[in-house]
Design a protein around this motif. Structure first.
Motif, PDB file in Angstrom:
ATOM      1  N   ARG A  87       0.848  -1.183   0.000  1.00  0.00           N
ATOM      2  CA  ARG A  87       0.000   0.000   0.000  1.00  0.00           C
ATOM      3  C   ARG A  87       0.890   1.241   0.000  1.00  0.00           C
ATOM      4  O   ARG A  87       1.729   1.414   0.882  1.00  0.00           O
ATOM      5  CB  ARG A  87      -0.918  -0.002   1.224  1.00  0.00           C
ATOM      6  CG  ARG A  87      -1.970  -1.090   1.169  1.00  0.00           C
ATOM      7  CD  ARG A  87      -2.942  -0.998   2.338  1.00  0.00           C
ATOM      8  NE  ARG A  87      -3.979  -2.026   2.223  1.00  0.00           N
ATOM      9  CZ  ARG A  87      -4.998  -2.169   3.074  1.00  0.00           C
ATOM     10  NH1 ARG A  87      -5.094  -1.336   4.115  1.00  0.00           N
ATOM     11  NH2 ARG A  87      -5.894  -3.119   2.902  1.00  0.00           N
ATOM     12  N   LYS A  88       0.676   2.086  -0.996  1.00  0.00           N
ATOM     13  CA  LYS A  88       1.405   3.347  -1.123  1.00  0.00           C
ATOM     14  C   LYS A  88       0.464   4.451  -0.646  1.00  0.00           C
ATOM     15  O   LYS A  88      -0.489   4.809  -1.328  1.00  0.00           O
ATOM     16  CB  LYS A  88       1.810   3.556  -2.594  1.00  0.00           C
ATOM     17  CG  LYS A  88       2.589   4.817  -2.881  1.00  0.00           C
ATOM     18  CD  LYS A  88       2.907   4.889  -4.380  1.00  0.00           C
ATOM     19  CE  LYS A  88       3.704   6.136  -4.736  1.00  0.00           C
ATOM     20  NZ  LYS A  88       3.968   6.212  -6.200  1.00  0.00           N
ATOM     21  N   ASN A  89       0.719   4.965   0.522  1.00  0.00           N
ATOM     22  CA  ASN A  89      -0.236   5.851   1.194  1.00  0.00           C
ATOM     23  C   ASN A  89      -0.030   7.317   0.819  1.00  0.00           C
ATOM     24  O   ASN A  89       1.051   7.871   1.017  1.00  0.00           O
ATOM     25  CB  ASN A  89      -0.102   5.702   2.708  1.00  0.00           C
ATOM     26  CG  ASN A  89      -0.476   4.316   3.174  1.00  0.00           C
ATOM     27  OD1 ASN A  89      -1.632   4.033   3.442  1.00  0.00           O
ATOM     28  ND2 ASN A  89       0.515   3.425   3.265  1.00  0.00           N
ATOM     29  N   TYR A  90      -1.067   7.918   0.280  1.00  0.00           N
ATOM     30  CA  TYR A  90      -1.096   9.363   0.105  1.00  0.00           C
ATOM     31  C   TYR A  90      -2.538   9.789  -0.130  1.00  0.00           C
ATOM     32  O   TYR A  90      -3.365   8.981  -0.556  1.00  0.00           O
ATOM     33  CB  TYR A  90      -0.194   9.837  -1.045  1.00  0.00           C
ATOM     34  CG  TYR A  90      -0.560   9.371  -2.425  1.00  0.00           C
ATOM     35  CD1 TYR A  90      -1.340  10.158  -3.267  1.00  0.00           C
ATOM     36  CD2 TYR A  90      -0.104   8.148  -2.923  1.00  0.00           C
ATOM     37  CE1 TYR A  90      -1.660   9.750  -4.553  1.00  0.00           C
ATOM     38  CE2 TYR A  90      -0.421   7.729  -4.209  1.00  0.00           C
ATOM     39  CZ  TYR A  90      -1.204   8.526  -5.012  1.00  0.00           C
ATOM     40  OH  TYR A  90      -1.531   8.119  -6.287  1.00  0.00           O
ATOM     41  N   TYR A  99      -4.954   5.178  -0.417  1.00  0.00           N
ATOM     42  CA  TYR A  99      -3.682   4.525  -0.755  1.00  0.00           C
ATOM     43  C   TYR A  99      -3.820   3.871  -2.122  1.00  0.00           C
ATOM     44  O   TYR A  99      -4.926   3.575  -2.582  1.00  0.00           O
ATOM     45  CB  TYR A  99      -3.265   3.486   0.304  1.00  0.00           C
ATOM     46  CG  TYR A  99      -4.231   2.325   0.465  1.00  0.00           C
ATOM     47  CD1 TYR A  99      -4.199   1.216  -0.372  1.00  0.00           C
ATOM     48  CD2 TYR A  99      -5.206   2.348   1.469  1.00  0.00           C
ATOM     49  CE1 TYR A  99      -5.078   0.154  -0.224  1.00  0.00           C
ATOM     50  CE2 TYR A  99      -6.102   1.300   1.633  1.00  0.00           C
ATOM     51  CZ  TYR A  99      -6.036   0.209   0.778  1.00  0.00           C
ATOM     52  OH  TYR A  99      -6.919  -0.834   0.916  1.00  0.00           O
ATOM     53  N   SER A 102       0.309  -1.053  -5.038  1.00  0.00           N
ATOM     54  CA  SER A 102       1.452  -1.092  -5.942  1.00  0.00           C
ATOM     55  C   SER A 102       2.397  -2.203  -5.468  1.00  0.00           C
ATOM     56  O   SER A 102       2.003  -3.060  -4.664  1.00  0.00           O
ATOM     57  CB  SER A 102       2.156   0.277  -5.936  1.00  0.00           C
ATOM     58  OG  SER A 102       3.217   0.310  -6.856  1.00  0.00           O
ATOM     59  N   PHE A 104       6.522  -2.664  -4.045  1.00  0.00           N
ATOM     60  CA  PHE A 104       7.630  -1.842  -3.573  1.00  0.00           C
ATOM     61  C   PHE A 104       8.931  -2.642  -3.479  1.00  0.00           C
ATOM     62  O   PHE A 104       9.739  -2.619  -4.397  1.00  0.00           O
ATOM     63  CB  PHE A 104       7.267  -1.203  -2.232  1.00  0.00           C
ATOM     64  CG  PHE A 104       8.343  -0.313  -1.675  1.00  0.00           C
ATOM     65  CD1 PHE A 104       8.937   0.668  -2.457  1.00  0.00           C
ATOM     66  CD2 PHE A 104       8.763  -0.451  -0.362  1.00  0.00           C
ATOM     67  CE1 PHE A 104       9.937   1.495  -1.950  1.00  0.00           C
ATOM     68  CE2 PHE A 104       9.762   0.374   0.160  1.00  0.00           C
ATOM     69  CZ  PHE A 104      10.340   1.339  -0.640  1.00  0.00           C
ATOM     70  N   GLU A 133       0.625  -2.177 -10.652  1.00  0.00           N
ATOM     71  CA  GLU A 133      -0.082  -1.297  -9.745  1.00  0.00           C
ATOM     72  C   GLU A 133      -1.401  -0.872 -10.371  1.00  0.00           C
ATOM     73  O   GLU A 133      -1.657  -1.116 -11.554  1.00  0.00           O
ATOM     74  CB  GLU A 133       0.758  -0.071  -9.388  1.00  0.00           C
ATOM     75  CG  GLU A 133       1.059   0.852 -10.550  1.00  0.00           C
ATOM     76  CD  GLU A 133       1.936   2.034 -10.135  1.00  0.00           C
ATOM     77  OE1 GLU A 133       2.606   1.951  -9.092  1.00  0.00           O
ATOM     78  OE2 GLU A 133       1.953   3.038 -10.867  1.00  0.00           O
ATOM     79  N   ALA A 274      10.414   7.708  -0.990  1.00  0.00           N
ATOM     80  CA  ALA A 274       9.697   6.473  -0.660  1.00  0.00           C
ATOM     81  C   ALA A 274       9.165   6.485   0.768  1.00  0.00           C
ATOM     82  O   ALA A 274       8.044   6.034   1.041  1.00  0.00           O
ATOM     83  CB  ALA A 274      10.613   5.278  -0.884  1.00  0.00           C
ATOM     84  N   TYR A 277       5.657   7.828   1.587  1.00  0.00           N
ATOM     85  CA  TYR A 277       4.470   7.068   1.214  1.00  0.00           C
ATOM     86  C   TYR A 277       4.112   5.983   2.235  1.00  0.00           C
ATOM     87  O   TYR A 277       3.093   5.324   2.096  1.00  0.00           O
ATOM     88  CB  TYR A 277       4.672   6.427  -0.166  1.00  0.00           C
ATOM     89  CG  TYR A 277       4.735   7.425  -1.298  1.00  0.00           C
ATOM     90  CD1 TYR A 277       3.654   8.241  -1.597  1.00  0.00           C
ATOM     91  CD2 TYR A 277       5.876   7.532  -2.085  1.00  0.00           C
ATOM     92  CE1 TYR A 277       3.699   9.148  -2.638  1.00  0.00           C
ATOM     93  CE2 TYR A 277       5.930   8.439  -3.138  1.00  0.00           C
ATOM     94  CZ  TYR A 277       4.840   9.239  -3.407  1.00  0.00           C
ATOM     95  OH  TYR A 277       4.881  10.136  -4.441  1.00  0.00           O
ATOM     96  N   TYR A 279       5.086   2.891   2.786  1.00  0.00           N
ATOM     97  CA  TYR A 279       4.766   1.599   2.184  1.00  0.00           C
ATOM     98  C   TYR A 279       4.676   0.504   3.260  1.00  0.00           C
ATOM     99  O   TYR A 279       5.488   0.457   4.186  1.00  0.00           O
ATOM    100  CB  TYR A 279       5.870   1.193   1.215  1.00  0.00           C
ATOM    101  CG  TYR A 279       5.854   1.880  -0.127  1.00  0.00           C
ATOM    102  CD1 TYR A 279       5.050   1.409  -1.163  1.00  0.00           C
ATOM    103  CD2 TYR A 279       6.688   2.968  -0.393  1.00  0.00           C
ATOM    104  CE1 TYR A 279       5.067   2.015  -2.422  1.00  0.00           C
ATOM    105  CE2 TYR A 279       6.707   3.579  -1.637  1.00  0.00           C
ATOM    106  CZ  TYR A 279       5.896   3.097  -2.641  1.00  0.00           C
ATOM    107  OH  TYR A 279       5.907   3.689  -3.880  1.00  0.00           O
TER     108      TYR A 279
END
Length: 484
Positions: A87-90, A99, A102, A104, A133, A274, A277, A279
């Motif tokens: 999970r790429k949090n933003y 999120y 994706s 990583f 992703e 990185a 985010y 991850y």
């Protein structure tokens, strides 16, 4: 970066890396069954999973994984037997979950390379990775009413993000790389390559430095959707960064957008790293396991790759490297050439016509090979008639014009209807040559004095007198014999 590829601009070395978002050729989204068809009414192709409604769970799209495997095989990459989704949090309004799913730490495709030509120089760019992703939705701004809306049709669309090492040293190399990658992903059928619809979006990371110094601070130019804009944007960014440094200002890491109207880039936001985010592995998705048997099954279904086909064109047809590379710019062009070459048994002539008259007409009418108006069989027959001295090159262009415009469909019928067959009657041709020599004593004297242009003028007069039907080779031979 090899020394031979380094290009200095005002004493600065340019360093460019690429991230390319390739929309995969799957009919449904990466973690749901919602359609990926382009052009639907806003929010009509967003299901409960895409909207992140409570209780929904993602399910992996098998076709998207197969696309990733194909790319890995095409680029000589390692295909990870086990990869992890994160999970790429933003926060952004068009990201319903808060999120993005994706990959990583362990992506599905690792390493590999893309080789291409910049002019006559071969260049190889190393790849870091390609990871699967989901795409975000789209913010729609209406300046007329002063409001914005969110269209979630794209949310969850399957993407493969392809990341390079910073191996490019000029905008020319960057564009050549992007074109080669575009060719590969469309050739192997994992992406339609439509840049206007967002299927192939490039982000260029650009920095400059003095030779021998550490890498400079990079700025990322987002969503370059045409090769022309790509080169203009990168060149502007290079100039801007050099001017900033020369004026004593430090470059700040940032994400920038390119304005095609002004030809300038402008900062959109500071660039995240990185760690920003946060991850972490997605608890709703198990590890992606790709068995070797699956890889082998995909490999067995792969087409002949562009570079392999170019090498075969050189080996089997005796084509120059330049011709072979040009003819494999698309699978459609390669197929067309090969069919014409086999139909005519004259591969070099077929190459000349495809790269010449065919390409010129396609560019003039702004159409692709799928809309070519002269079939490969027709072109093959036309080339065979040229090689067999049935018609001259000039006459062949008239036949081609008739075929292209639909005036005729059969090569030989068009030749007969337009009375374009070359005359090989030596006696009649000698009589014409005698008349031309008698009527042009000045050109005869100049030729005998060593002026080749005078000979060409005499040949032109003979062709004119024969109404273009004389065999040019025969004209040259007989004329030189008579002037000896």
């Amino acid at each position: 970066m090899t020394e031979s590829s380094i290009k200095l601009i005002n004493g600065y070395e340019v360093v460019i890396g690429f991230e390319t978002h390739t929309q995969l050729a799957a009919n449904s989204k990466i973690f749901s069954r919602a359609s990926t068809a382009f052009g639907a009414e806003p929010n009509t192709q967003a299901c409960a999973v895409d909207l992140a409604l409570p209780g929904t769970l993602p399910v992996m799209n098998k076709k998207a994984v197969e696309c990733a495997i194909k790319l890995g095989l095409a680029l000589g990459s390692t295909i990870a037997p086990v990869s992890i989704f994160a999970r790429k949090n933003y926060f952004y309004p068009d990201l319903p979950k808060g999120y993005q799913i994706s990959q990583f730490e362990i992506p599905v495709v690792q390493g590999g390379e893309v080789s291409f030509f910049v002019g006559d120089r071969k260049k190889t760019v190393r790849l870091v990775r390609a990871h699967l992703e989901e795409d975000a939705g789209k913010s729609v701004h209406d300046e007329f009413i002063g409001q914005s809306g969110i269209d979630l049709n794209r949310a969850g669309t399957p993407l493969l993000e392809i990341v390079t090492e910073p191996d490019m040293g000029s905008s020319e190399e960057a564009v050549a790389y992007a074109k080669e990658l575009h060719k590969i992903v469309t050739w192997i059928g994992i992406c339609d390559g439509n840049m206007q619809e967002g299927s192939f979006r490039c982000d260029a990371n650009v920095s400059v430095r003095k030779p021998g110094q550490p890498l400079g601070t990079r700025r990322e130019i987002k969503n370059l959707n045409s090769f022309k804009n790509m080169q203009v944007a990168i060149d502007y960014e290079i100039r801007w960064q050099i001017e900033e440094i020369e004026d004593g200002r430090a470059i700040q890491q940032a994400t920038v957008l390119f304005n095609p109207d002004s030809g300038e880039t402008r900062a959109m936001r500071t660039k995240e790293d990185a760690a920003d985010y946060r991850y972490f592995p997605d608890p709703d998705l198990p590890p992606l396991v790709v068995a070797d048997s699956w890889v082998q099954a995909v490999k067995a279904d792969m087409p002949e790759l562009p570079r392999q086909r170019a090498d075969r064109f050189v080996a089997d047809y005796g084509l120059p490297e330049y011709d072979a590379t040009t003819l494999t710019q698309s699978q459609a062009m390669a197929d067309y050439f090969e069919a014409a070459a086999q139909a005519s048994s004259q591969p070099k002539l077929a190459s000349n016509w495809v790269m010449g008259e065919i390409s010129r007409r396609l560019n003039l009418e702004e159409i692709g090979m799928d809309q070519v108006k002269v079939s490969a069989a027709q072109l093959g027959t036309l080339i065979a008639r040229i090689h067999g001295n049935v018609i001259s090159n000039n006459s062949a262009k008239q036949v081609f014009e008739a075929l292209w415009t639909g005036e005729g469909a059969d090569v030989d019928a068009v030749i007969d209807a337009k009375d374009l067959k070359q005359s090989n009657d030596t006696g009649a041709l000698e009589a014409i040559i005698d008349e031309v020599i008698a009527a042009n004593p000045g050109n005869v004297e100049q030729y005998k004095a060593g002026k080749d242009k005078a000979f060409n003028a005499l040949v032109g007069q003979v062709m004119k007198a024969s109404k273009g039907k004389a065999n040019p080779g025969q004209v040259n031979e007989l004329l030189k014999a008579k002037l000896a």
